[in-house]
Write an enzyme that holds these catalytic residues in place. Structure first.
Site, PDB file in Angstrom:
ATOM      1  CG  HIS A  74      -1.976  -0.961   1.271  1.00 37.52           C
ATOM      2  ND1 HIS A  74      -3.035  -0.893   2.126  1.00 37.52           N
ATOM      3  CD2 HIS A  74      -2.189  -2.054   0.493  1.00 37.52           C
ATOM      4  CE1 HIS A  74      -3.858  -1.908   1.903  1.00 37.52           C
ATOM      5  NE2 HIS A  74      -3.355  -2.633   0.926  1.00 37.52           N
ATOM      6  CE1 TYR A 203      -4.259   3.707   9.499  1.00 39.07           C
ATOM      7  CE2 TYR A 203      -4.776   3.533  11.827  1.00 39.07           C
ATOM      8  CZ  TYR A 203      -4.022   3.158  10.742  1.00 39.07           C
ATOM      9  OH  TYR A 203      -3.025   2.231  10.902  1.00 39.07           O
ATOM     10  N   PRO A 295      -2.441   0.088  19.399  1.00 38.22           N
ATOM     11  CG  PRO A 295      -4.406  -1.129  19.000  1.00 38.22           C
ATOM     12  CD  PRO A 295      -3.630  -0.461  20.081  1.00 38.22           C
ATOM     13  CE  LYS A 299       5.356   3.088  13.262  1.00 35.98           C
ATOM     14  NZ  LYS A 299       5.185   2.443  11.980  1.00 35.98           N
ATOM     15  CE1 TYR A 387      -0.097   3.454   9.902  1.00 36.06           C
ATOM     16  CE2 TYR A 387       0.352   2.985   7.588  1.00 36.06           C
ATOM     17  CZ  TYR A 387      -0.378   2.767   8.741  1.00 36.06           C
ATOM     18  OH  TYR A 387      -1.391   1.837   8.735  1.00 36.06           O
TER      19      TYR A 387
HETATM   20  P1  FAD Z   1       4.003 -12.042  21.085  1.00 39.88           P
HETATM   21  O1  FAD Z   1       3.474 -12.070  19.703  1.00 39.88           O
HETATM   22  O2  FAD Z   1       3.073 -11.786  22.211  1.00 39.88           O
HETATM   23  O3  FAD Z   1       4.760 -13.416  21.318  1.00 39.88           O
HETATM   24  C1  FAD Z   1       5.174 -13.848  22.586  1.00 39.88           C
HETATM   25  C2  FAD Z   1       5.119 -15.356  22.623  1.00 39.88           C
HETATM   26  O4  FAD Z   1       5.578 -15.811  23.880  1.00 39.88           O
HETATM   27  C3  FAD Z   1       3.692 -15.889  22.458  1.00 39.88           C
HETATM   28  O5  FAD Z   1       3.670 -16.855  21.438  1.00 39.88           O
HETATM   29  C4  FAD Z   1       3.353 -16.422  23.820  1.00 39.88           C
HETATM   30  O6  FAD Z   1       2.444 -17.515  23.753  1.00 39.88           O
HETATM   31  C5  FAD Z   1       4.729 -16.833  24.327  1.00 39.88           C
HETATM   32  N1  FAD Z   1       4.821 -16.932  25.779  1.00 39.88           N
HETATM   33  C6  FAD Z   1       4.216 -16.169  26.717  1.00 39.88           C
HETATM   34  N2  FAD Z   1       4.542 -16.592  27.958  1.00 39.88           N
HETATM   35  C7  FAD Z   1       5.392 -17.636  27.786  1.00 39.88           C
HETATM   36  C8  FAD Z   1       6.054 -18.501  28.690  1.00 39.88           C
HETATM   37  N3  FAD Z   1       5.899 -18.370  29.990  1.00 39.88           N
HETATM   38  N4  FAD Z   1       6.852 -19.457  28.196  1.00 39.88           N
HETATM   39  C9  FAD Z   1       7.009 -19.603  26.850  1.00 39.88           C
HETATM   40  N5  FAD Z   1       6.382 -18.829  25.946  1.00 39.88           N
HETATM   41  C10 FAD Z   1       5.593 -17.845  26.408  1.00 39.88           C
HETATM   42  N6  FAD Z   1       1.511  -4.551  15.557  1.00 39.88           N
HETATM   43  C11 FAD Z   1       1.881  -4.035  14.356  1.00 39.88           C
HETATM   44  O7  FAD Z   1       3.079  -3.837  14.139  1.00 39.88           O
HETATM   45  N7  FAD Z   1       0.987  -3.735  13.369  1.00 39.88           N
HETATM   46  C12 FAD Z   1      -0.326  -3.925  13.553  1.00 39.88           C
HETATM   47  O8  FAD Z   1      -1.101  -3.699  12.605  1.00 39.88           O
HETATM   48  C13 FAD Z   1      -0.783  -4.430  14.834  1.00 39.88           C
HETATM   49  N8  FAD Z   1      -2.090  -4.661  15.066  1.00 39.88           N
HETATM   50  C14 FAD Z   1      -2.450  -5.315  16.214  1.00 39.88           C
HETATM   51  C15 FAD Z   1      -3.777  -5.619  16.363  1.00 39.88           C
HETATM   52  C16 FAD Z   1      -4.184  -6.317  17.471  1.00 39.88           C
HETATM   53  C17 FAD Z   1      -5.645  -6.654  17.603  1.00 39.88           C
HETATM   54  C18 FAD Z   1      -3.223  -6.735  18.474  1.00 39.88           C
HETATM   55  C19 FAD Z   1      -3.642  -7.526  19.693  1.00 39.88           C
HETATM   56  C20 FAD Z   1      -1.902  -6.404  18.323  1.00 39.88           C
HETATM   57  C21 FAD Z   1      -1.496  -5.709  17.202  1.00 39.88           C
HETATM   58  N9  FAD Z   1      -0.165  -5.383  16.999  1.00 39.88           N
HETATM   59  C22 FAD Z   1       0.207  -4.778  15.818  1.00 39.88           C
HETATM   60  C23 FAD Z   1       0.840  -5.728  17.991  1.00 39.88           C
HETATM   61  C24 FAD Z   1       1.574  -7.037  17.670  1.00 39.88           C
HETATM   62  O9  FAD Z   1       0.656  -8.088  17.476  1.00 39.88           O
HETATM   63  C25 FAD Z   1       2.562  -7.389  18.795  1.00 39.88           C
HETATM   64  O10 FAD Z   1       3.332  -6.251  19.079  1.00 39.88           O
HETATM   65  C26 FAD Z   1       3.478  -8.562  18.424  1.00 39.88           C
HETATM   66  O11 FAD Z   1       2.767  -9.770  18.506  1.00 39.88           O
HETATM   67  C27 FAD Z   1       4.707  -8.629  19.321  1.00 39.88           C
HETATM   68  O12 FAD Z   1       5.452  -9.776  19.041  1.00 39.88           O
HETATM   69  P2  FAD Z   1       6.268 -10.516  20.184  1.00 39.88           P
HETATM   70  O13 FAD Z   1       6.896 -11.697  19.529  1.00 39.88           O
HETATM   71  O14 FAD Z   1       7.091  -9.546  20.909  1.00 39.88           O
HETATM   72  O15 FAD Z   1       5.167 -10.969  21.234  1.00 39.88           O
HETATM   73  C1  DHB Z   2      -4.316  -3.234  11.399  1.00 38.75           C
HETATM   74  C2  DHB Z   2      -4.044  -3.081  12.750  1.00 38.75           C
HETATM   75  C3  DHB Z   2      -3.621  -1.867  13.212  1.00 38.75           C
HETATM   76  O1  DHB Z   2      -3.336  -1.704  14.509  1.00 38.75           O
HETATM   77  C4  DHB Z   2      -3.469  -0.781  12.352  1.00 38.75           C
HETATM   78  O2  DHB Z   2      -3.079   0.410  12.843  1.00 38.75           O
HETATM   79  C5  DHB Z   2      -3.730  -0.943  11.014  1.00 38.75           C
HETATM   80  C6  DHB Z   2      -4.165  -2.186  10.540  1.00 38.75           C
HETATM   81  C7  DHB Z   2      -4.765  -4.558  10.911  1.00 38.75           C
HETATM   82  O3  DHB Z   2      -4.929  -5.464  11.741  1.00 38.75           O
HETATM   83  O4  DHB Z   2      -4.951  -4.714   9.702  1.00 38.75           O
END
Ligand code: FAD
Ligand code: DHB
Length: 393
Positions: A74, A203, A295, A299, A387
């Site tokens: 995009h 948005y 969110p 980021k 962004y």
């Molecule tokens: P996580 O993905 O949380 O991974 C951590 C892992 O550790 C998990 O698999 C968990 O099960 C595991 N774990 C936890 N405790 C233990 C334990 N005790 N022992 C072993 N394993 C364990 N970010 C963006 O950049 N763009 C977006 O558009 C965006 N949209 C989002 C929309 C939603 C609805 C949500 C909820 C989040 C969004 N985010 C977005 C944020 C993004 O999903 C997270 O920042 C990302 O998952 C971080 O990755 P991570 O690997 O640090 O953590």
């Molecule tokens: C999506 C999630 C976000 O937090 C955002 O800012 C834009 C898009 C998504 O899940 O597609």
């Protein structure tokens, strides 16, 4: 079972899996341990927007094949308010950089496949995951997997276990400073079997609150609505969700999201959180284990990838030359990027969400902020730069 590795990685989310892959490419051994099942980790519906730097890295390290076919590049986004949509031309304002819509579950699927191809250990469904002796040079990781207790001796441990993980709480009291802000609203998110009605994200700030139009593929739309922090999803039958989305997203030019069967619903709380420093002894924190952003700026996932890219470079330098320079600088460099993302995510959130404050000042200020944004090249360029994401490094 007692074993030895170089890096013990807790968590198989994007941070842990990408770190394992980057280390593998440098010939560094790791053990990844995850307490949830493989299917759960893959099926969790979360982020969808990849920054340019995340996409470039995935390609560079050989996990971009499906992304190149299925990812949706995009070059702009829309900001909507007052019934009008305004396009921000990300590519023009950033010298050709853009975002790519590709679900986090797809990223995780690609990284798990890459890990499994290497044959290096990746334990799902582990119980009783613990880290020990992190103040020393010989930390350990213990867990139980497939009915067998494991005790893994490591050089370093990477806490990639998300906000609710076990690593951050093992840092002794007083060694971490926490900065935190909770928001008085949340997001209700849905996935629907409906072709996206716009090629780019929208948005929107409406008097009834924020709404976001996004997508996952040419046949799946992803939508979010601002809701209460204690929102009961049972009070949101599909028709109510579509009504609310229609009201908040439709613009005077006749644009509205296409509707279809809702296949997934969930409520996401919103919080800003930073734990400083991102290191204690032999434990390095990365991704959501160290910081959470609301969110709105998309980021979180990208910040997790940026952290582990930096950590892999630092660990690579250590094993190649014995120097701890980059390892010692990891926390402060990662925190600089984190705070830039915190600022941006807070700004996007406060510009686009309705507050419950009966004083109308804030709403008028938000409209002025939005007017300023869409009428100023400089303001649009600032949004665009942040962004699409700052370059890694
Ligand atoms: P996580 O993905 O949380 O991974 C951590 C892992 O550790 C998990 O698999 C968990 O099960 C595991 N774990 C936890 N405790 C233990 C334990 N005790 N022992 C072993 N394993 C364990 N970010 C963006 O950049 N763009 C977006 O558009 C965006 N949209 C989002 C929309 C939603 C609805 C949500 C909820 C989040 C969004 N985010 C977005 C944020 C993004 O999903 C997270 O920042 C990302 O998952 C971080 O990755 P991570 O690997 O640090 O953590
Ligand atoms: C999506 C999630 C976000 O937090 C955002 O800012 C834009 C898009 C998504 O899940 O597609």
């Amino acid at each position: 079972m007692v074993s030895r590795t170089q890096i013990g990685i807790v968590g198989a989310g994007p941070a842990g899996l990408m770190l394992g892959h980057l280390l593998h490419l440098r010939g560094i051994d790791s053990v990844i341990v995850e307490d949830r099942g493989r299917d759960h980790v893959i099926d969790r519906v979360r982020a969808g927007v990849l920054e340019q730097g995340t996409v470039d890295l995935m390609r560079e390290v050989g996990v971009g094949t499906r992304l190149d076919v299925e990812g949706l590049r995009h070059e702009g986004i829309y900001i909507a308010f007052g019934g009008e949509r305004y396009r921000i031309d990300l590519a023009r304002l950033t010298g050709g950089r853009a975002i790519t819509v590709y679900g986090q579950n797809e990223v995780v699927k690609d990284l798990i496949a890459a890990r499994e191809h290497t044959g290096r250990p990746l334990h799902f469904d582990a119980s009783d995951v613990r880290v020990h002796d992190i103040a020393s040079d010989h930390p350990r990781l213990s867990f139980c997997a497939a009915g067998q207790p494991h005790d893994v001796r490591c050089d370093f441990i990477a806490g990639c276990d998300g906000f609710h993980g076990v690593c951050r709480p093992t840092v002794p009291t007083g060694h971490l400073r926490i900065y935190e802000r909770e928001y008085p609203f949340a997001w209700l998110g849905i996935l629907a079997n409906a072709a996206p009605s716009s090629e780019e994200l929208v948005y929107s700030l409406h008097e009834r609150g924020f709404a976001l139009f996004s997508m996952r593929s040419p046949s799946v739309t992803r939508l979010y609505l601002q809701c209460a922090t204690d929102e009961d999803i049972a009070q949101w039958p599909d028709e109510r969700i579509w009504n609310e989305l229609r009201v908040r997203l439709s613009t005077h030019d006749g644009w509205a999201p296409h509707e279809g069967q809702i296949t997934q619903k969930g409520v996401t709380p919103m919080r800003s959180f930073v734990a400083e420093p991102m290191q204690y002894g032999s434990l390095f924190l990365a991704g959501d284990a160290a910081h959470i952003v609301p969110p709105t700026g998309a980021k979180g996932l990208n910040l997790a990838v940026a952290d582990v890219w930096r950590l892999a470079c630092a660990m690579g330098e250590y094993y190649e030359s014995g120097s701890r320079g980059l390892l010692e600088g990891y926390s402060s460099a990662a925190l600089r990027r984190t705070w830039r993302a915190q600022r941006f995510s807070w700004w996007m959130t406060s510009m686009l969400h309705r507050s419950d404050d009966p004083n109308p000042f804030d709403h008028k200020r938000q409209l002025a902020e939005l007017e300023n944004l869409v009428s100023s090249e400089a303001a649009m360029a600032s949004l665009a730069e942040n962004y699409v994401g700052l370059p890694l490094g």
